[in-house]
Each structure stands twice: as C-alpha cells, then as structure tokens.
Scaffold this active site. Structure first.
Site, PDB file in Angstrom:
ATOM      1  N   LYS A  40       0.829  -1.209   0.000  1.00  0.00           N
ATOM      2  CA  LYS A  40       0.000   0.000   0.000  1.00  0.00           C
ATOM      3  C   LYS A  40       0.861   1.254   0.000  1.00  0.00           C
ATOM      4  O   LYS A  40       0.599   2.195  -0.770  1.00  0.00           O
ATOM      5  CB  LYS A  40      -0.922  -0.034   1.231  1.00  0.00           C
ATOM      6  N   ARG A  45       2.790   5.992  -3.358  1.00  0.00           N
ATOM      7  CA  ARG A  45       3.941   6.800  -3.782  1.00  0.00           C
ATOM      8  C   ARG A  45       4.191   6.685  -5.288  1.00  0.00           C
ATOM      9  O   ARG A  45       4.581   7.653  -5.938  1.00  0.00           O
ATOM     10  CB  ARG A  45       5.185   6.381  -2.982  1.00  0.00           C
ATOM     11  N   GLY A 113      -5.140   7.892   5.585  1.00  0.00           N
ATOM     12  CA  GLY A 113      -4.246   8.901   6.158  1.00  0.00           C
ATOM     13  C   GLY A 113      -3.017   9.103   5.289  1.00  0.00           C
ATOM     14  O   GLY A 113      -2.545  10.228   5.096  1.00  0.00           O
ATOM     15  N   ARG A 141      -8.854  12.266  12.484  1.00  0.00           N
ATOM     16  CA  ARG A 141      -7.410  12.076  12.709  1.00  0.00           C
ATOM     17  C   ARG A 141      -6.649  13.399  12.625  1.00  0.00           C
ATOM     18  O   ARG A 141      -7.051  14.323  11.924  1.00  0.00           O
ATOM     19  CB  ARG A 141      -6.866  11.047  11.701  1.00  0.00           C
ATOM     20  N   GLN A 188       4.568   9.359   7.076  1.00  0.00           N
ATOM     21  CA  GLN A 188       3.654  10.224   6.316  1.00  0.00           C
ATOM     22  C   GLN A 188       4.089  11.680   6.424  1.00  0.00           C
ATOM     23  O   GLN A 188       4.085  12.408   5.430  1.00  0.00           O
ATOM     24  CB  GLN A 188       2.223  10.045   6.818  1.00  0.00           C
ATOM     25  N   ASP A 339       2.116  -1.029  11.923  1.00  0.00           N
ATOM     26  CA  ASP A 339       0.770  -1.459  11.496  1.00  0.00           C
ATOM     27  C   ASP A 339       0.459  -2.897  11.908  1.00  0.00           C
ATOM     28  O   ASP A 339      -0.661  -3.369  11.701  1.00  0.00           O
ATOM     29  CB  ASP A 339       0.631  -1.322   9.978  1.00  0.00           C
ATOM     30  N   LYS A 366      -4.251   6.002  14.683  1.00  0.00           N
ATOM     31  CA  LYS A 366      -4.338   5.337  13.374  1.00  0.00           C
ATOM     32  C   LYS A 366      -5.799   5.386  12.901  1.00  0.00           C
ATOM     33  O   LYS A 366      -6.565   6.214  13.361  1.00  0.00           O
ATOM     34  CB  LYS A 366      -3.810   3.904  13.473  1.00  0.00           C
TER      35      LYS A 366
END
Ligand code: S3P
Length: 465
Positions: A40, A45, A113, A141, A188, A339, A366
């Site tokens: 992911k 990207r 996110g 978030r 991020q 994660d 998260k």
C-alpha cells in the site's frame, strides 16, 4: 478518465461503511500458497511520483484497494492521466514537478491517512487551493502534524478544530525550502515534507530521530531526484534538492508485508497449518513483525531470498507454532512494525506468558485508536489486557485456550477487522466483526484468500455462539 478499478474494492463487503458483518470460526488447518496484494505504501507513492514526471510511468502489481484507488482519482483531479490496464498494471502520464493543476472539486481520500497526508505535501508548494476530506475515521485524525511543516514552505491550511478534515490547503505561491525535524515517528509527515520540497527552490532537509519506512526516499532516488541520506550522530538527515526533472520509471510493487502478516499469523495459531506467502517485501523498515514472531518461537522461515527492484524480497513460510512465548517487544522496533501490533496482539493471546508493547502512542491515532480497539475486543474474547497511554500488554493463554464467542467492533479500521477474524480462526468459539467492509481499503481479496487456505469465514452475522 481511464480508470476501471472501482470494482476492486467489493470482495470484503463493498466499500467502507456498508456495515457488513463477518464471522470467523475454527476449521481445519490452513495450508497452501497465499499471494497477497501489492504494498500500500509503495502504491500510493508510485502514483503520486509518477504524476510528477513528464512522460509515462508504468506500475505493475499496484494495490487495487480503495485507499490507493482514492489516490489515483486524486491524481487525475490534479491533472495527471491515470490508466488501469487490469490485474494491477497501471500507467501514469505525469505533469512534471510543479505542474499539478487546481482541482475543480473536493478531494475525498476516503479512509486513507497516507493518501491525504502525502497529497497535502504534493500540493503545498503549488499556487492553488485544494480542499480535502475523508470518511468518519479520517476526519477524526490529526492533520496538524502535516500542516505545521507545510506552513514553513508558505502554505496555509484552514480546517476544523485541531486541524481536522475537511481542510482547505492554500499552497505557497513562492515556496521557500525548509529544514524540519519530524517530532513524531511518522513516514507520512516525512514524506509530505519531501513531496512539498520537490517544488521548492534550494535544498529541503528533513531530520528523523527515529527511522521510519523509507519508500519515499528510495523512490525519489529512483526517479532521478538529487537526494542524500546521512547519519549525523544518530539522526537520519535527508537532503533533497528542489525542482528536479524526474524521469518516468517502470515500478514493480512488492507484495505487502503488512497484508502478509494476516495469513502468516493465522498459520502460526491454527493447529496443523503450513502456509507459504510468496514475494514479500522485506525492507528492514517494514519487517519488524517477522523478527518479533521468530523471537517468540514462531516457525517462520524466509525461502528464496532475493533482491527485486532494489528491495529485499522472500517467500515466507509459516507453520503452526504451539510453543510460542510472550516477549517484551523492543521499542526500537516499533516503527518497523507499527501497522502489525493489532495482529501481533492476537498471536500474543495464543502464546505462553505476557507480551508487552511499549512506546506505541502512535497506535492511538491510526484508522482507529488501535490499543483501545484491540484491548476491548480481546477482553471480550476472554484475554487479559492491560494498557496505558503509550503501552499495552497481553497475557497469553497458550494455544487452544482463547474463548472467542463474541462480536467485536472494527471501528472503520481494516487491520482491526482482519486481526479479529484471524483470532476467530483459532478461538474455541466463533468471532464476529461488526463491519468487514473496511478490509477493502487495503486487502480486497482477504476473505477469498483465507478461505482458499481452508479458513471458515462467512457473512452470516448470526453466529451460533
Ligand atoms: C505509512 C506510514 C505509517 C503507517 C501507514 C502507512 C506510509 O503511518 O501506519 O499505514 O505509507 O507512509 P505514520 O506515518 O502515521 O506512521
């Protein structure tokens, strides 16, 4: 438009928010090969950087989950041509660094996110205004962690209280380069600053006190950016020269270690299992879970280790492991498995003794508060869990002694939903997740793949406990 990926998100219940319950119950052993979808982080990207080159970037193995589809749609709205050729093959005709155009509608990043934060970075050094929103999880978030460094480039953000979405970002007309130390371990935030730095003159410097996943740095270098990474007294200092001409690439997306975690962990706790998960990216900034599982005594091996596209890759082989022990997970490893804590806590419930997970405050912001979501559901399944602001601990019950027999809330969080379905594959009684639809954000084929290995998963909400 050219995209035809909309149908890709349907297998686990048809997009987010549908409220499709799913029940897992113990069946026979899990056996066979499980090919998990593309990574992911790399997929987001590839689409964003592809849009910042002039010419055609080709991507193979793109994750066609809802999060990435939302980013693809956003890049189109920002002026790139994004085309799906089927079966994970995509192409992006980019507009070049500095060439994004103002979209004529709100950019909806759904549950992602990563999508929204990276996109905010990409647009922050363009002279235009972009409004971002997302689903009920994403609008709760924190976005201030990204808008604060983007303000240093000259961008302005107006959002709801505490910087939450919906939010309008007015990009800098005359951006200046930035030197920024990332205050929380966040790939991020780091990536948003680097993407903004692409269209600022001069050198943008990002400093990490804790190394996080480095896909943005690797991919920027692959696209021909002038980027260096130096270790300065334990700090990771990334320097990017702005306004480069990026060259289109051919990108093969490795299979996602964060998705591989689910069949791997299921195999470790379901008696008699033997599962192979081929072609998994083992970039050291992502592979912390597998190291941790091996320390716990998991029968997990790497087969056919190789390099693909500059990234280490291996086939993972996981077998039922009745003798796992709880451990104190080293906090220094947290970023490389951030994660994976939800599914690790499930494995910990089937190990002997206590597993402690420290310095993981990030888990509280998260897709859901993952410490609270897992602790609440594990307790309902008969497992003792303690938690504090930035830590939690699971008292393992050993193999075969986790009760289950309840329904748990997924809280719009794909990894919470999958973690509890894995638990239900090995608990004494079935486990129902109230809403499995968020699974489509990252792993649309989860149910089909696990069922193919021998798991019993059904959308019959009325489990007979
Ligand atoms: C991601 C970074 C991590 C991770 C997320 C993907 C990325 O978030 O949890 O799933 O692709 O950069 P943080 O940057 O908030 O740590």
């Amino acid at each position: 438009m050219g995209m035809h990926g909309d149908e890709a998100g349907d297998e686990a219940g048809g997009g987010t928010g549908g409220g499709t319950a799913m029940t897992a119950r113990a069946a026979g052993p899990l056996t066979g090969d499980a090919t998990v979808p593309g990574d992911k982080s790399v997929s987001h990207r590839a689409l964003i950087l592809g849009a910042m080159t002039v010419g055609e970037t080709r991507i193979d193995g793109l994750l066609e989950g809802q999060d990435v589809l939302d980013t693809a749609r956003a890049m189109q709205a920002l002026g790139a041509e994004v085309v799906a050729h089927g079966d994970g093959a995509w192409s992006v005709h980019g507009v070049g660094v500095g060439g994004l155009r103002e979209p004529d509608r709100v950019i909806d990043c759904g549950n992602s996110g990563t999508g929204v934060r990276l996109l905010m970075g990409a647009v922050a050094t363009h002279d235009m205004a972009v409004t971002f929103t997302g689903d009920a999880s994403l609008t709760g978030r924190p976005m201030g962690r990204v808008t604060a460094p983007l303000a240093l480039f000259g961008a302005r953000a107006v959002g709801r209280s505490a910087g939450r979405l919906p939010l309008t970002l007015v990009g800098a007309a005359e951006p200046v380069p930035v030197r920024y130390t990332v205050p929380v371990p966040s790939a991020q935030v780091k990536s948003a600053v680097l993407l903004a730095g692409l269209n600022a003159p001069g050198r943008t410097v990002v400093i990490e006190t804790v190394a996080t996943r480095d896909h943005t740095e690797r991919m920027l270098a692959g696209f021909g950016a002038d980027l260096t990474v130096a270790d300065e007294g334990g700090l990771r200092v990334i320097t990017l020269r702005g306004q480069p001409e990026l060259r289109p690439q051919v990108i093969a997306v490795p299979c996602d270690p964060s998705s591989a975690a689910f069949p791997v962990c299921a195999a470790l706790i379901v008696p008699g299992s033997d599962v192979r998960v081929p072609g998994i990216g083992l970039n050291p900034t992502r592979a912390g879970l597998f190291e941790t599982l091996r320390e716990m005594g998991a029968d997990l091996t790497y087969e056919n280790e190789r390099l693909e596209g500059g990234e280490p890759v291996a086939d993972l082989r996981a077998r039922f492991s009745p003798d796992m022990r709880g451990i104190d997970v080293p906090p220094s490893r947290a970023a490389s498995m951030i994660d994976e804590y939800p599914v690790l806590s499930v494995v910990a419930a089937f190990a002997a003794g206590r597993t402690t997970m420290r310095e993981v405050a990030e888990l509280r912001v998260k897709e859901s508060d993952r410490i609270d979501a897992m602790a609440t559901g594990l307790r309902a399944c008969g497992v003792t869990v303690e938690d504090g602001p930035d830590w939690w601990a699971v008292e393992g019950r050993g193999p075969g002694d986790v009760a289950g027999g309840t329904a748990v809330a997924a809280r719009l969080d794909h990894r919470i939903a999958m973690a509890f379905l894995v638990l239900g594959m090995a608990s004494a009684r079935p486990v129902t997740v109230d809403d499995a639809s968020p699974i489509a954000t990252s792993f649309p084929a989860f149910a089909r793949l696990m069922t193919g290995l021998g798991a019993s998963l059904g959308t019959d909400a009325g489990a007979r406990w």
